[in-house]
Design an enzyme around this catalytic site. Structure first.
Site, PDB file in Angstrom:
ATOM      1  N   HIS A   1       0.820  -1.219   0.000  1.00 50.78           N
ATOM      2  CA  HIS A   1       0.000   0.000   0.000  1.00 50.78           C
ATOM      3  C   HIS A   1       0.856   1.272   0.000  1.00 50.78           C
ATOM      4  CE1 HIS A   1      -3.880  -2.103   0.813  1.00 50.78           C
ATOM      5  NE2 HIS A   1      -3.087  -2.973   1.411  1.00 50.78           N
TER       6      HIS A   1
ATOM      7  N   ASN B   1     -10.381  -2.874   2.350  1.00 54.78           N
ATOM      8  CA  ASN B   1     -10.050  -2.874   0.921  1.00 54.78           C
ATOM      9  C   ASN B   1     -11.312  -2.654   0.095  1.00 54.78           C
ATOM     10  OD1 ASN B   1      -7.294  -3.321   1.146  1.00 54.78           O
ATOM     11  ND2 ASN B   1      -7.429  -5.531   0.806  1.00 54.78           N
TER      12      ASN B   1
ATOM     13  N   HIS C   1      -4.117   1.041  11.820  1.00 51.13           N
ATOM     14  CA  HIS C   1      -3.892  -0.205  12.554  1.00 51.13           C
ATOM     15  C   HIS C   1      -5.233  -0.844  12.892  1.00 51.13           C
ATOM     16  CE1 HIS C   1      -2.536  -3.200  15.156  1.00 51.13           C
ATOM     17  NE2 HIS C   1      -1.844  -2.516  16.038  1.00 51.13           N
TER      18      HIS C   1
ATOM     19  N   TYR D   1       0.859  -4.274  12.135  1.00 59.76           N
ATOM     20  CA  TYR D   1       0.733  -2.835  11.835  1.00 59.76           C
ATOM     21  C   TYR D   1       1.568  -1.958  12.765  1.00 59.76           C
ATOM     22  CZ  TYR D   1      -2.659  -3.904   8.243  1.00 59.76           C
ATOM     23  OH  TYR D   1      -3.253  -4.382   7.101  1.00 59.76           O
TER      24      TYR D   1
HETATM   25 FE1  HDE Z   1      -2.577  -4.789   5.438  1.00 62.96          FE
HETATM   26  N1  HDE Z   1      -0.775  -3.997   5.907  1.00 62.96           N
HETATM   27  N2  HDE Z   1      -1.921  -6.621   5.979  1.00 62.96           N
HETATM   28  N3  HDE Z   1      -4.315  -5.650   4.802  1.00 62.96           N
HETATM   29  N4  HDE Z   1      -3.247  -3.035   4.819  1.00 62.96           N
HETATM   30  C1  HDE Z   1      -0.426  -2.721   5.750  1.00 62.96           C
HETATM   31  O1  HDE Z   1       0.691  -1.433   7.361  1.00 62.96           O
HETATM   32  C2  HDE Z   1      -0.828  -6.850   6.725  1.00 62.96           C
HETATM   33  C3  HDE Z   1      -4.648  -6.960   4.884  1.00 62.96           C
HETATM   34  C4  HDE Z   1      -4.503  -2.727   4.396  1.00 62.96           C
HETATM   35  O2  HDE Z   1      -3.313   3.515   3.922  1.00 62.96           O
HETATM   36  C5  HDE Z   1       0.902  -2.395   6.361  1.00 62.96           C
HETATM   37  O3  HDE Z   1       1.082   0.750   7.749  1.00 62.96           O
HETATM   38  C6  HDE Z   1      -0.749  -8.241   7.084  1.00 62.96           C
HETATM   39  C7  HDE Z   1      -6.046  -7.152   4.648  1.00 62.96           C
HETATM   40  C8  HDE Z   1      -4.573  -1.335   4.005  1.00 62.96           C
HETATM   41  O4  HDE Z   1      -1.683   3.333   5.378  1.00 62.96           O
HETATM   42  C9  HDE Z   1       1.317  -3.716   7.012  1.00 62.96           C
HETATM   43  C10 HDE Z   1      -1.848  -8.825   6.515  1.00 62.96           C
HETATM   44  C11 HDE Z   1      -6.548  -5.901   4.418  1.00 62.96           C
HETATM   45  C12 HDE Z   1      -3.308  -0.820   4.247  1.00 62.96           C
HETATM   46  C13 HDE Z   1       0.163  -4.628   6.642  1.00 62.96           C
HETATM   47  C14 HDE Z   1      -2.580  -7.791   5.829  1.00 62.96           C
HETATM   48  C15 HDE Z   1      -5.450  -4.982   4.510  1.00 62.96           C
HETATM   49  C16 HDE Z   1      -2.502  -1.902   4.765  1.00 62.96           C
HETATM   50  C17 HDE Z   1       1.899  -1.761   5.431  1.00 62.96           C
HETATM   51  C18 HDE Z   1      -2.236 -10.284   6.555  1.00 62.96           C
HETATM   52  C19 HDE Z   1      -7.988  -5.526   4.091  1.00 62.96           C
HETATM   53  C20 HDE Z   1      -2.823   0.583   3.974  1.00 62.96           C
HETATM   54  C21 HDE Z   1       2.032  -0.329   5.877  1.00 62.96           C
HETATM   55  C22 HDE Z   1      -2.401 -10.769   7.836  1.00 62.96           C
HETATM   56  C23 HDE Z   1      -8.876  -5.790   5.192  1.00 62.96           C
HETATM   57  C24 HDE Z   1      -3.109   1.502   5.127  1.00 62.96           C
HETATM   58  C25 HDE Z   1       1.240  -0.225   7.073  1.00 62.96           C
HETATM   59  C26 HDE Z   1      -2.677   2.913   4.786  1.00 62.96           C
HETATM   60  C27 HDE Z   1      -1.171  -1.779   5.163  1.00 62.96           C
HETATM   61  C28 HDE Z   1       0.125  -5.903   7.040  1.00 62.96           C
HETATM   62  C29 HDE Z   1      -3.758  -8.065   5.101  1.00 62.96           C
HETATM   63  C30 HDE Z   1      -5.633  -3.586   4.285  1.00 62.96           C
HETATM   64  C31 HDE Z   1       2.669  -4.253   6.638  1.00 62.96           C
HETATM   65  C32 HDE Z   1       0.341  -8.882   7.894  1.00 62.96           C
HETATM   66  C33 HDE Z   1      -6.812  -8.473   4.688  1.00 62.96           C
HETATM   67  C34 HDE Z   1      -5.779  -0.591   3.459  1.00 62.96           C
HETATM   68  O5  HDE Z   1       1.409  -3.608   8.396  1.00 62.96           O
END
Ligand code: HDE
Length: 722
Positions: free
Chosen positions: A80, A153, A344, A367
């Site tokens: 993202h 999402n 988060h 997060y």
């Molecule tokens: Fe994320 N995801 N994600 N994700 N995600 C991040 O956090 C993660 C997942 C989502 O505009 C990171 O600050 C893991 C699902 C959005 O700043 C990180 C898993 C969904 C955003 C991270 C998922 C999301 C992130 C990268 C699997 C939809 C952007 C930078 C367990 C429900 C937020 C950050 C923004 C961002 C980890 C799966 C949505 C690395 C480990 C499912 C919208 O922490």
């Protein structure tokens, strides 16, 4: 001595600082200073020994400026990274007090400030907005009980069921490690290799291969919380809940060819669209909906509510609209706000709680961890965009870039030195209490059998699509797998597609030049602890309760507005001024936007010799940046336009992309020169309302046609799967 202004802590220095603050941060014409506040007298020349001599180490201004610059970049988000955001508010329209005690969900009319960031997932910070990808839809609610982040999402399911696989998924989709290619694209071997071994991803693949993954605008996409969460009410009763954002402008997409062209013409297309809509007062708006399932009904469904690869079909549990989200202010500073915002899923408020969805559980670790590296330490919550609107009081201290100046001796609990402060809040005082849940289990590294139907909902999605949407999915798969070099990977994916729909798999296989292969011996990598991998086949239940779900097809979306749509008006010397202005006014009265395009900037003279101001040229702009085109009357103008290959191409692209094409009288000559005539009930003609081509039609007809977004039948006539 004159009485000094003081702030609430009585500090004169702080009061003075507050007075000066706007001078140092706003760049609004006050003196340039160093970071220690000294006024700078020369920001053009470094300090030298003589005009032609070497620069001196003592030049503190030069060193400070350069050092700051050298450190301007922070690590981008691992996923993202590419995003855009806006401020706004959330307004509750229907009380949820029956289900939750969250304060911001009690009284209809309550407004909560929000900051919302949209993003692509795979690309890096500078990549195109129009990649085929899921879009992040992250909302930070600054509630009176602390921050609540709904980090969702635009697709309601995810690729994997357990957070353990997230690093693998992301490694697979990111550019390949040996040559760092391709950027912001899933069409390559490592991604499809992983998918071909991951049947649980098939439902999400259906969504990402659909046009949902190439939205027309952030303002025209849905948002989903994805996981099932819990609401907890005042009586401590729990309800399962899924969250939905439904865009007031409807859900609309571009075509894949357009997406690729936009990526070259304007890779900031979505960012610009969001920014400009807000600047123009077309505030993006979504309705907020919930699907609520009482705790006792947890096992009523033929899928598991904890499985993030499943939706709850709206036919089974309707989405109830209970609020609206409005974005009405652009950020002041991209880095300070959009880049430094830290979302988060673990930022929750009393009345909202987690479920045991194993993907969600894993996210709760990731997060905070990622912000430590990205934002440089544990004090990222003190960055202005991340601060709650309520006071923060705890015993956390120190660390990189600490902003809070904690007073007194006490930094521990329990204490008497600080009078026992800060106190713990009882539930009745608004304290967060995790919902009590009985768990009687063995420690095990495994997945529940109830997670093993990987194909039924993928099939539900595919079966719910309109004909043209199905064609787009087939085309997308042919494109993506066509870019894969390893034939074994292609075949494994197609074999898996055959578990979703035989004809889908057949048509994809045809495009790739082979027949659908047999299903591999064991499709499932999610092996239970005591299971033999070879025995383990994914299940597909024979008959599902819901076969087709209306809400899954964009064909059924809202189509009642042309607000903020972009219309190109093509002109040259001699254009009929009345024809042009009449249409322009009508479009603008309907809150859409017009741009006058000509071969050069400046002005063109109309048939009545008045000067028409040109907004953009055929070189700087492109058909793919517009929703519709209008060619006004004017023989001379139309003749000249027909001789310009860029203009003919503009119309042809509009035609190929199924957009509204309109002309007034002689303007139609240009359309005749550019696009083929259509046979309607034995008569060959161009003008055809049902096909989105409007010649000498009324303004009402134009507006109605444009609010349809696209005329896909035109695409069907082009035999898209040949
Ligand atoms: Fe994320 N995801 N994600 N994700 N995600 C991040 O956090 C993660 C997942 C989502 O505009 C990171 O600050 C893991 C699902 C959005 O700043 C990180 C898993 C969904 C955003 C991270 C998922 C999301 C992130 C990268 C699997 C939809 C952007 C930078 C367990 C429900 C937020 C950050 C923004 C961002 C980890 C799966 C949505 C690395 C480990 C499912 C919208 O922490």
């Amino acid at each position: 001595m004159a009485k000094q202004k003081t702030n609430e802590n009585g500090s004169e220095r702080d009061a003075k600082k507050a007075d000066l603050e706007k001078n140092t941060v706003s760049g609004d014409g006050h003196f340039h200073t160093s970071n220690h506040g000294v006024r700078i007298n020369d920001d053009q020349n470094s300090l030298k020994t003589g005009e032609r001599g070497p620069t001196l180490l003592e030049d503190f201004h030069f060193r400070e400026k350069m050092t700051h610059f050298d450190h301007e970049r922070i690590p981008e988000r691992i996923v993202h990274a590419r995003g855009s955001a806006a401020h706004g508010y959330f307004e509750l329209t229907k009380s949820l007090s029956e289900y939750t005690r969250a304060a911001f969900l009690q009284e209809p009319g309550t407004r909560t400030p929000v900051f919302v960031r949209f993003s692509t997932v795979a690309g890096s910070r500078g990549s195109t907005d129009l990649a085929r990808d899921a879009r992040g839809f992250a909302v930070k609610f600054y509630t009176e009980e602390g921050n609540y982040d709904l980090v969702g999402n635009n697709i309601p399911v995810f690729f994997i069921q357990d957070a353990m696989k997230f690093p693998d998924l992301v490694h697979a989709v990111k550019p390949e490690p040996d040559n760092e290619m391709p950027q912001a694209a899933s069409a390559h071997d490592t991604f499809w290799d992983f998918i071909s071994l991951m049947p649980e991803s098939m439902h999400m693949i259906m969504w990402t291969m659909s046009d949902r993954a190439i939205p027309r605008s952030y303002r025209m996409m849905e948002g989903f919380g994805v996981h099932t969460f819990k609401f907890i009410n005042d009586s401590n009763e729990a309800f399962f809940v899924k969250f939905h954002w439904k865009p007031v402008l409807g859900v609309h997409s571009v075509t894949w060819e357009e997406a690729q062209l936009i990526s070259g013409k304007d890779p900031d297309f979505h960012r610009r669209d969001l920014w400009e809509a807000i600047e123009q007062g077309h505030f993006p708006e979504w309705n907020f909906g919930v699907q609520i399932v009482p705790e006792k009904d947890e096992h009523k469904f033929d899928f598991d509510l904890l499985d993030p690869t499943k939706i709850i079909p709206e036919e089974l549990v309707p989405v109830e609209i209970v609020g609206k989200l409005v974005l009405d202010r652009n950020p002041d500073n991209f880095f300070a706000e959009t880049e430094q915002v830290a979302f988060h899923p673990g930022h929750i408020v009393p009345g909202i709680d987690f479920t045991n969805d194993p993907l969600l559980q894993g996210r709760l670790f990731s997060y905070t961890d990622t912000q430590l590296i990205r934002l440089g330490g544990p004090n990222f919550q003190e960055i202005p965009i991340n601060r709650p609107v309520v006071p923060v009081r705890n015993n956390q201290r120190d660390g990189h870039m600490r902003q809070t100046i904690n007073r007194g001796k006490s930094s521990y609990h329990p204490n008497t030195t600080g009078g026992g402060c800060p106190f713990q809040a009882k539930m009745s005082e608004g304290g967060f209490v995790s919902h009590t849940e009985k768990i009687d289990a063995v420690k095990i590294r495994a997945r529940s059998q109830s997670f093993f139907d990987h194909f039924s909902q993928a099939a539900l999605f595919y079966n719910s699509q309109s004909d043209i949407e199905k064609i787009h999915i087939i085309q997308a798969l042919r494109f993506e797998l066509g870019k894969v070099k390893d034939p074994g990977i292609r075949k494994r994916v197609v074999a898996m597609l055959s578990q979703v729909d035989q004809s889908l798999a057949g048509q994809v296989a045809e495009g790739l030049g082979f027949v659908v292969p047999d299903v591999p011996a064991h499709l499932n990598q999610s092996i239970p602890a005591d299971g033999n991998p070879d025995d383990f086949q994914p299940q597909k239940s024979a008959q599902k309760e819901v076969q087709v779900s209306q809400a899954l097809s964009m064909a059924n979306t809202v189509k009642n507005s042309i607000k903020s749509r972009r219309i190109a008006i093509l002109v040259s010397e001699g254009v009929d001024e009345v024809s042009l202005n009449t249409m322009k006014e009508i479009i603008e009265d309907a809150s859409a936007e017009t741009k006058i395009l000509a071969s050069h900037l400046g002005f063109v003279s109309s048939d009545s010799d008045s000067l028409i101001a040109v907004d953009e040229t055929f070189s700087t702009s492109s058909s793919v940046l517009f929703d519709a085109v209008f060619v006004p009357h004017g023989h001379k103008s139309s003749d000249k336009l027909q001789k310009d290959e860029r203009v003919l191409n503009f119309i042809r692209e509009m035609y190929r992309h199924s957009k509204v094409i309109a002309a007034d009288r002689s303007g139609a000559d240009l359309l005749h020169a550019a696009i083929p005539k259509i046979s309607v009930q034995g008569e060959t003609r161009l003008d055809n309302l049902a096909n989105g081509i409007l010649i000498n039609r009324t303004a009402k007809e134009f507006i109605e046609a444009l609010s349809q977004h696209r005329f896909w039948d035109r695409e069907k006539m082009l035999n898209p799967l040949d």
